[in-house]
Scaffold this active site. Structure first.
Site, PDB file in Angstrom:
ATOM      1  N   TYR A 197       0.828  -1.207   0.000  1.00  0.00           N
ATOM      2  CA  TYR A 197       0.000   0.000   0.000  1.00  0.00           C
ATOM      3  C   TYR A 197       0.865   1.260   0.000  1.00  0.00           C
ATOM      4  O   TYR A 197       0.449   2.294  -0.491  1.00  0.00           O
ATOM      5  CB  TYR A 197      -0.887   0.050   1.249  1.00  0.00           C
ATOM      6  CG  TYR A 197      -2.171  -0.728   1.179  1.00  0.00           C
ATOM      7  CD1 TYR A 197      -2.194  -2.066   0.818  1.00  0.00           C
ATOM      8  CD2 TYR A 197      -3.383  -0.123   1.502  1.00  0.00           C
ATOM      9  CE1 TYR A 197      -3.373  -2.783   0.781  1.00  0.00           C
ATOM     10  CE2 TYR A 197      -4.576  -0.829   1.469  1.00  0.00           C
ATOM     11  CZ  TYR A 197      -4.565  -2.153   1.108  1.00  0.00           C
ATOM     12  OH  TYR A 197      -5.741  -2.853   1.080  1.00  0.00           O
ATOM     13  N   LYS A 199       3.314 -15.438   2.695  1.00  0.00           N
ATOM     14  CA  LYS A 199       3.460 -16.190   1.441  1.00  0.00           C
ATOM     15  C   LYS A 199       4.946 -16.459   1.254  1.00  0.00           C
ATOM     16  O   LYS A 199       5.585 -16.036   0.272  1.00  0.00           O
ATOM     17  CB  LYS A 199       2.876 -15.346   0.279  1.00  0.00           C
ATOM     18  CG  LYS A 199       2.784 -16.064  -1.045  1.00  0.00           C
ATOM     19  CD  LYS A 199       1.682 -17.113  -1.113  1.00  0.00           C
ATOM     20  CE  LYS A 199       1.745 -17.875  -2.420  1.00  0.00           C
ATOM     21  NZ  LYS A 199       0.846 -19.050  -2.459  1.00  0.00           N
ATOM     22  N   ASP A 213      -2.826 -18.307   1.095  1.00  0.00           N
ATOM     23  CA  ASP A 213      -3.865 -18.980   0.299  1.00  0.00           C
ATOM     24  C   ASP A 213      -4.528 -20.082   1.115  1.00  0.00           C
ATOM     25  O   ASP A 213      -5.750 -20.251   1.113  1.00  0.00           O
ATOM     26  CB  ASP A 213      -3.303 -19.510  -1.035  1.00  0.00           C
ATOM     27  CG  ASP A 213      -1.995 -20.263  -0.897  1.00  0.00           C
ATOM     28  OD1 ASP A 213      -1.391 -20.239   0.196  1.00  0.00           O
ATOM     29  OD2 ASP A 213      -1.555 -20.885  -1.895  1.00  0.00           O
ATOM     30  N   ASP A 229      -6.115  -7.066   4.629  1.00  0.00           N
ATOM     31  CA  ASP A 229      -7.273  -6.431   3.989  1.00  0.00           C
ATOM     32  C   ASP A 229      -8.194  -7.504   3.421  1.00  0.00           C
ATOM     33  O   ASP A 229      -9.399  -7.515   3.663  1.00  0.00           O
ATOM     34  CB  ASP A 229      -6.781  -5.502   2.871  1.00  0.00           C
ATOM     35  CG  ASP A 229      -7.927  -4.876   2.109  1.00  0.00           C
ATOM     36  OD1 ASP A 229      -8.868  -4.391   2.766  1.00  0.00           O
ATOM     37  OD2 ASP A 229      -7.890  -4.878   0.862  1.00  0.00           O
ATOM     38  N   ASP A 231     -12.027  -9.130   5.090  1.00  0.00           N
ATOM     39  CA  ASP A 231     -13.343  -9.129   4.419  1.00  0.00           C
ATOM     40  C   ASP A 231     -13.930 -10.538   4.440  1.00  0.00           C
ATOM     41  O   ASP A 231     -15.119 -10.735   4.702  1.00  0.00           O
ATOM     42  CB  ASP A 231     -13.210  -8.683   2.945  1.00  0.00           C
ATOM     43  CG  ASP A 231     -13.453  -7.194   2.760  1.00  0.00           C
ATOM     44  OD1 ASP A 231     -13.096  -6.418   3.670  1.00  0.00           O
ATOM     45  OD2 ASP A 231     -13.997  -6.802   1.709  1.00  0.00           O
TER      46      ASP A 231
HETATM   47  C1  IPM Z   1     -10.218  -1.324   4.406  1.00  0.00           C
HETATM   48  C2  IPM Z   1     -10.476  -0.753   3.040  1.00  0.00           C
HETATM   49  C3  IPM Z   1      -9.301   0.148   2.679  1.00  0.00           C
HETATM   50  C4  IPM Z   1      -8.047  -0.705   2.686  1.00  0.00           C
HETATM   51  C5  IPM Z   1      -9.471   0.896   1.355  1.00  0.00           C
HETATM   52  C6  IPM Z   1     -10.733   1.723   1.321  1.00  0.00           C
HETATM   53  C7  IPM Z   1      -8.269   1.743   1.046  1.00  0.00           C
HETATM   54  O1  IPM Z   1     -10.667  -1.764   2.119  1.00  0.00           O
HETATM   55  O2  IPM Z   1     -10.114  -0.552   5.367  1.00  0.00           O
HETATM   56  O3  IPM Z   1     -10.128  -2.548   4.517  1.00  0.00           O
HETATM   57  O4  IPM Z   1      -7.769  -1.379   1.697  1.00  0.00           O
HETATM   58  O5  IPM Z   1      -7.344  -0.682   3.688  1.00  0.00           O
HETATM   59 MG    MG Z   2     -10.728  -3.715   2.981  1.00  0.00          MG
END
Ligand code: IPM
Ligand code: MG
Length: 355
Positions: free
Chosen positions: A142, A187, A219, A243, A247
């Site tokens: 990032y 990884k 993975d 990240d 999710d």
């Molecule tokens: C998160 C989001 C952010 C990230 C984006 C919006 C930059 O997906 O906080 O997980 O990737 O960190």
């Molecule tokens: Mg995210």
């Protein structure tokens, strides 16, 4: 206590969900005799529209001078075509870096009331889902160089030992306070940065003999999260892996709308935000789930303001709200009462009691 909170409503559903968290914080202040002062900060697409910059220096300063920051969400299709370094998300990355919050804590915990909302089989859910992803937040790909030259685009992934060590320590310390199991995810079969990651984690493990350290390739971890989430206690990983895995982990608990996060660095001034995005498709419709933001506010009270009872009171109010059968659209199921975003916040504030 008097606390100054910088408030970033942001874009999409951001303003709606933050308003509900403030409703709940105001109720906490009233019950416990605290004063919360709020300072509005422009960040994201709305800041691009107003200032031509996703996070002007003056706005960042309001955050670093506050006792903590509460954030809704940023981004939206409207700003998709602006250059990469001026995108709404860049404001968020600059905020995280500017505040020095290198440690992002994302819990994945199933609320028993929402077991039906999980896409996993009941036999898997019933074994329990209760783990934390500790995500490195201000390093890695990032924050490496990004460039596009002709038909070639480059993003650079770099970590040094000090960056890995400080997040590793948070991983071990988090595990010490929980089930004493830490899974380091990388990884290392492909990436140099991951081999360094693994080496540093194992060196650190000598200082935390009470914590059992295991290694897992990212993975495989993605697979294990859906196959057997009960195996995890604390997962520590680098920025981009964290990240993606967070999710995934949120979804198996029923809805990404339920998950809060805290981001901390060397000081008590933290950044608190739900892990979901700005959901422009449902913005302004009063149907978003504000619970991720409300629980982020609870984390702020617990981790930055040393108000554990007040944090418990918010979490118990969310529990009571779910028990009473109220659901926003994202977690709606048969026989429950459908409510909107503002009604959800009002009900949770109403159920808040002094512990
Ligand atoms: C998160 C989001 C952010 C990230 C984006 C919006 C930059 O997906 O906080 O997980 O990737 O960190
Ligand atoms: Mg995210």
């Amino acid at each position: 206590m008097v606390k100054n909170i910088a408030v970033i409503r942001g874009d999409g559903i951001g303003p709606e969900i933050v308003n509900e968290a403030i409703k709940v914080l105001d109720k906490v202040a009233e019950l416990y005799g605290h004063t919360f002062n709020y300072t509005d900060v422009d960040m994201g697409g709305c800041a691009i529209d107003k200032w031509g910059d996703p996070l002007p220096e003056a706005e960042l300063k309001k955050c670093t001078e506050s006792d903590s920051v509460l954030l809704g969400a940023v981004g939206g299709d409207k700003w998709n075509d602006v250059p990469g370094n001026m995108r709404p998300e860049k404001g968020l990355l600059r905020l995280r870096a500017g505040m020095g919050v290198y440690s992002n804590n994302r819990p994945a915990k199933i609320w028993p009331q929402l077991a039906e909302a999980s896409p996993l089989k009941r036999s898997i859910v019933d074994k329990g889902i209760d783990f934390i992803i500790v995500r490195e937040l201000i390093g890695g790909i990032y924050f490496g160089e990004h460039k596009t030259e002709g038909d070639t685009a480059t993003d650079v992934l770099t970590y040094n030992e000090a960056e890995i060590e400080r997040i590793g320590r948070i991983g071990f310390e988090t595990a010490q306070k929980r089930g004493k199991r830490l899974c380091s995810v990388e990884k290392s079969n492909v990436l140099d940065s991951s081999r360094l990651w693994k080496k540093v984690m194992h060196k650190l493990a000598e200082e935390y003999p009470d914590v059992e350290l295991s290694d897992m390739l990212v993975d495989n971890c993605a697979m294990q999260i859906v196959k057997n989430p009960a195996q995890f206690d604390v997962v520590v990983t680098e920025n981009m892996f964290g990240d993606i895995l967070s999710d995934e982990a949120s979804m198996i608990t029923g809805s990404i709308g339920m998950i809060p996060s805290s981001s901390l660095g060397a000081t008590a001034c933290g950044l608190y935000e739900p892990i979901h995005g700005s959901a422009p498709d449902i913005a302004g419709k009063d149907i978003a789930n504000p619970i991720g933001t409300i629980l982020s506010a609870a984390m702020m009270l617990r981790f930055s303001f040393d108000m554990p009872q007040e944090a418990d009171a918010i979490e118990n109010a969310v529990w009571a709200y779910l028990d009473a059968g109220y659901r926003t659209a994202d977690i709606m199921s048969d026989g429950k009462t459908l409510v909107g975003c503002s009604e959800c916040g009002r009900l949770i504030a109403q159920k808040l009691k002094k512990e």
